[in-house]
Motif scaffolding. Structure first.
Motif, PDB file in Angstrom:
ATOM      1  N   LEU A 263       0.869  -1.179   0.000  1.00 53.77           N
ATOM      2  CA  LEU A 263       0.000   0.000   0.000  1.00 53.77           C
ATOM      3  C   LEU A 263       0.903   1.224   0.000  1.00 53.77           C
ATOM      4  O   LEU A 263       1.916   1.245   0.695  1.00 53.77           O
ATOM      5  N   CYS A 264       0.535   2.231  -0.769  1.00 55.17           N
ATOM      6  CA  CYS A 264       1.392   3.418  -0.776  1.00 55.17           C
ATOM      7  C   CYS A 264       0.583   4.676  -1.073  1.00 55.17           C
ATOM      8  O   CYS A 264      -0.293   4.665  -1.930  1.00 55.17           O
ATOM      9  N   VAL A 265       0.896   5.735  -0.355  1.00 53.09           N
ATOM     10  CA  VAL A 265       0.161   6.999  -0.530  1.00 53.09           C
ATOM     11  C   VAL A 265       0.816   7.886  -1.586  1.00 53.09           C
ATOM     12  O   VAL A 265       0.291   8.944  -1.920  1.00 53.09           O
ATOM     13  N   ASN A 266       1.979   7.467  -2.094  1.00 46.14           N
ATOM     14  CA  ASN A 266       2.718   8.350  -2.996  1.00 46.14           C
ATOM     15  C   ASN A 266       2.423   8.068  -4.465  1.00 46.14           C
ATOM     16  O   ASN A 266       1.667   7.155  -4.796  1.00 46.14           O
ATOM     17  N   GLY A 267       3.060   8.830  -5.324  1.00 46.66           N
ATOM     18  CA  GLY A 267       2.740   8.725  -6.741  1.00 46.66           C
ATOM     19  C   GLY A 267       3.966   8.711  -7.634  1.00 46.66           C
ATOM     20  O   GLY A 267       3.937   9.261  -8.740  1.00 46.66           O
ATOM     21  N   CYS A 268       5.055   8.058  -7.199  1.00 48.54           N
ATOM     22  CA  CYS A 268       6.290   8.013  -7.995  1.00 48.54           C
ATOM     23  C   CYS A 268       5.952   7.399  -9.365  1.00 48.54           C
ATOM     24  O   CYS A 268       5.488   6.257  -9.419  1.00 48.54           O
ATOM     25  N   VAL A 269       6.210   8.131 -10.439  1.00 57.99           N
ATOM     26  CA  VAL A 269       5.670   7.728 -11.740  1.00 57.99           C
ATOM     27  C   VAL A 269       6.246   6.410 -12.261  1.00 57.99           C
ATOM     28  O   VAL A 269       5.665   5.779 -13.130  1.00 57.99           O
ATOM     29  N   TYR A 270       7.408   5.997 -11.722  1.00 61.01           N
ATOM     30  CA  TYR A 270       8.096   4.811 -12.239  1.00 61.01           C
ATOM     31  C   TYR A 270       7.754   3.551 -11.454  1.00 61.01           C
ATOM     32  O   TYR A 270       8.203   2.470 -11.789  1.00 61.01           O
ATOM     33  N   CYS A 271       6.952   3.655 -10.386  1.00 66.07           N
ATOM     34  CA  CYS A 271       6.789   2.528  -9.456  1.00 66.07           C
ATOM     35  C   CYS A 271       5.404   1.894  -9.556  1.00 66.07           C
ATOM     36  O   CYS A 271       4.388   2.598  -9.553  1.00 66.07           O
ATOM     37  N   GLY A 272       5.396   0.563  -9.601  1.00 66.62           N
ATOM     38  CA  GLY A 272       4.136  -0.174  -9.666  1.00 66.62           C
ATOM     39  C   GLY A 272       3.276  -0.002  -8.416  1.00 66.62           C
ATOM     40  O   GLY A 272       2.066  -0.239  -8.454  1.00 66.62           O
TER      41      GLY A 272
HETATM   42 FE1  SF4 Z   1       5.539   4.231  -2.955  1.00 68.68          FE
HETATM   43 FE2  SF4 Z   1       6.891   3.051  -4.892  1.00 68.68          FE
HETATM   44 FE3  SF4 Z   1       7.219   5.600  -4.469  1.00 68.68          FE
HETATM   45 FE4  SF4 Z   1       8.178   3.859  -2.664  1.00 68.68          FE
HETATM   46  S1  SF4 Z   1       8.853   4.098  -4.774  1.00 68.68           S
HETATM   47  S2  SF4 Z   1       7.033   5.732  -2.261  1.00 68.68           S
HETATM   48  S3  SF4 Z   1       6.600   2.281  -2.831  1.00 68.68           S
HETATM   49  S4  SF4 Z   1       5.311   4.640  -5.113  1.00 68.68           S
END
Ligand code: SF4
Ligand code: SAM
Length: 494
Positions: free
Chosen positions: A108-117
């Motif tokens: 589960l993740c609250v972020n939005g890193c564009v490269y991450c599943g």
């Molecule tokens: Fe979440 Fe992936 Fe970004 Fe880590 S890298 S904060 S798991 S979206």
């Protein structure tokens, strides 16, 4: 939803950023990096050789020196650089390679890193947070069947997997022991890769006995960072992440792991960013990074950015960045992960890497339930090297490396400053060499296939002979411990 919003809003402690800064300036000096990259072009061979001599004396390079090495094109000089990188590694770490496995516990993740599943908006990702019982199941496979002693546990950033969950999960992992052929298997070092935290929470993790705390900056280039991590998310705050390791050191966690995700910005820039990071930690705390990681972007389910041409760092550039990192921060552990293909890992390892993962599965719950859980939609990205630990250990042995399962370091106070001093002076080798032999013996007896045992025992015989010659005063004690381990004693170390 309100709860999550307020959790997010309270996550960043502004004063735990500014206290390390010089007014409004952070340690990443964009002008210095760009200037060094410009000045470093077409380096003079004489100067390059002087810089290599400095690396071989196990001294950290300056940004200008590293920039010179980043621009070497001449094929002969490049060969000299690769040889020097391998030699630096041998001087500091001998022929030892440490192995570990990644263990993903929550996506589960609250972020939005564009490269991450795992990014919040990726609805194709199946989300899970493992229960303590499920974590123990995973650990039983890793410690009891595969034979790992070290893990890196990985979490998304979410209130459901906050510091208290992380602390509980580490306790659950340390709780597990599994009977083996001759002794028992257990995880003895849990390293953590999780979101940056405040100092009070880091202290909780320190008290549970974590090994290294890793946070990758992803990219040190601030405009790129801000483009790829949406504003308003926690991860969108460049400085909160940049000072994560400073907070760790202040919290008493003195093995810290830095890294950059290669493919987001110019790879040469990232190498110099990592170097400025290492310098700032050394200057402020007297301790450089324990490890540096250099992942490249891998494809991920429903994540177009990870497939874009923009995200490619080719194999040649990868070899160069690994070599220059080794030369620039000579005492730091370097982690080469199974994101990379097996054949490439074989080529890159001799450029100075010290740690590899093996038998890796990055689906949540995938060790205990392979069929079901190693599917793309449960993973953060797709792995390049799926060889088993047994295969990796065998290959290493055939290439003359000893796999060290030693985890003594943090348990007998050889961390942070102490380990750095030992590494710089070359004295770390004494303990580590002995512990590598004892733990390798243990692993061969408990987990190796016949073929691997044969290859491993050749390496052991060579190591024992070398120890008898180089450290005659320590040999009798080693020999006694070796006998004990051979008869089934476990977790014996100096
Ligand atoms: Fe979440 Fe992936 Fe970004 Fe880590 S890298 S904060 S798991 S979206
Ligand atoms: N969520 C925490 C964070 O971002 O710091 C920790 C876990 S995150 C899953 C661990 C690392 O995975 C990130 O720091 C990033 O460098 C890496 N990563 C993310 N997406 C990736 C991809 N597509 N390929 C390779 N590595 C990736």
């Amino acid at each position: 939803a309100t709860d999550i919003r307020s959790w997010i809003a309270n996550r960043i402690k502004r004063d735990e950023i500014t206290r390390y800064m010089d007014g409004d300036r952070c340690f990443i000096d964009d002008g210095a990096i760009e200037g060094a990259l410009e000045r470093g072009k077409n380096p003079d061979p004489g100067r390059v050789r002087e810089i290599l001599a400095k690396s071989l004396a196990i001294e950290t390079l300056t940004v200008d020196e590293a920039a010179c090495l980043l621009h070497v094109e001449d094929p002969d000089l490049w060969e000299e650089m690769k040889a020097a990188a391998g030699e630096v590694k041998r001087r500091v770490y001998d022929n030892r390679i440490v192995t570990f496995a990644p263990l993903y516990l929550a996506n589960l993740c609250v972020n939005g890193c564009v490269y991450c599943g795992f990014r919040a908006e990726n609805s194709a990702e199946r989300r899970r947070v493992l229960t303590m019982e499920e974590i123990k199941e995973e650990t039983r496979v890793l410690a009891g069947t595969v034979g790992h002693k070290r893990l890196i546990v990985v979490y998304g950033e979410h209130p459901a997997s906050d510091y208290d969950y992380i602390a509980d999960s580490i306790r659950a992992i340390y709780d597990v022991t599994v009977p083996t052929k001759k002794g028992y298997g257990a995880i003895r070092r849990v390293n953590v890769n999780a979101a940056p935290m405040e100092i009070a929470h880091l202290k909780v993790l320190h008290d549970v006995g974590i090994g290294t705390f890793q946070v990758f900056q992803e990219t040190y280039h601030r405009p790129t960072y801000e483009r790829l991590h949406p504003a308003g998310t926690i991860k969108g705050d460049y400085l909160w992440r940049l000072y994560a390791m400073h907070r760790c050191l202040e919290a008493g966690i003195d093995d810290v792991g830095i890294g950059a995700l290669f493919g987001l910005h110019d790879w040469r820039y990232e190498v110099l960013g990592l170097l400025q990071h290492a310098w700032d930690l050394e200057e402020k705390f007297g301790i450089g990074p324990h490890t540096v990681s250099f992942p490249r972007i891998e494809p991920a389910t429903n994540t177009p950015y990870a497939d874009s041409p923009e995200a490619v760092v080719d194999d040649d550039a990868f070899a160069r960045l690994v070599t220059v990192l080794r030369l620039a921060i000579p005492y730091t552990g370097m982690i080469l992960t199974a994101r990379e293909r097996g054949d490439l890992r074989h080529e890159i390892l001799p450029l100075g890497c010290t740690q590899v993962d093996a038998s890796s599965r990055i689906g949540i719950g995938a060790y205990a339930d392979v069929e079901e859980k190693q599917k793309g939609e449960r993973q953060q990205f797709i792995l390049g090297d799926t060889r088993s630990l047994d295969e990796v250990v065998r290959q290493l042995a055939l290439d003359g490396y000893i796999t060290s399962f030693c985890t003594a370091g943090y348990r007998c106070g050889r961390t942070g400053q102490k380990i750095m001093d030992l590494l710089r002076s070359g004295r770390e080798g004494h303990f580590c060499k002995l512990n590598a032999v004892l733990t390798f013996r243990e692993w061969l007896d408990d987990f190796a296939s016949e073929e691997t045992r044969v290859a491993g025992e050749k390496v052991l015989a060579k190591e024992l002979a070398e120890i008898a010659l180089r450290f005659p005063d320590m040999y009798p004690r080693l020999h006694a411990s070796y006998e004990k381990v051979s008869q089934g004693a476990r977790d014996v170390y100096f």
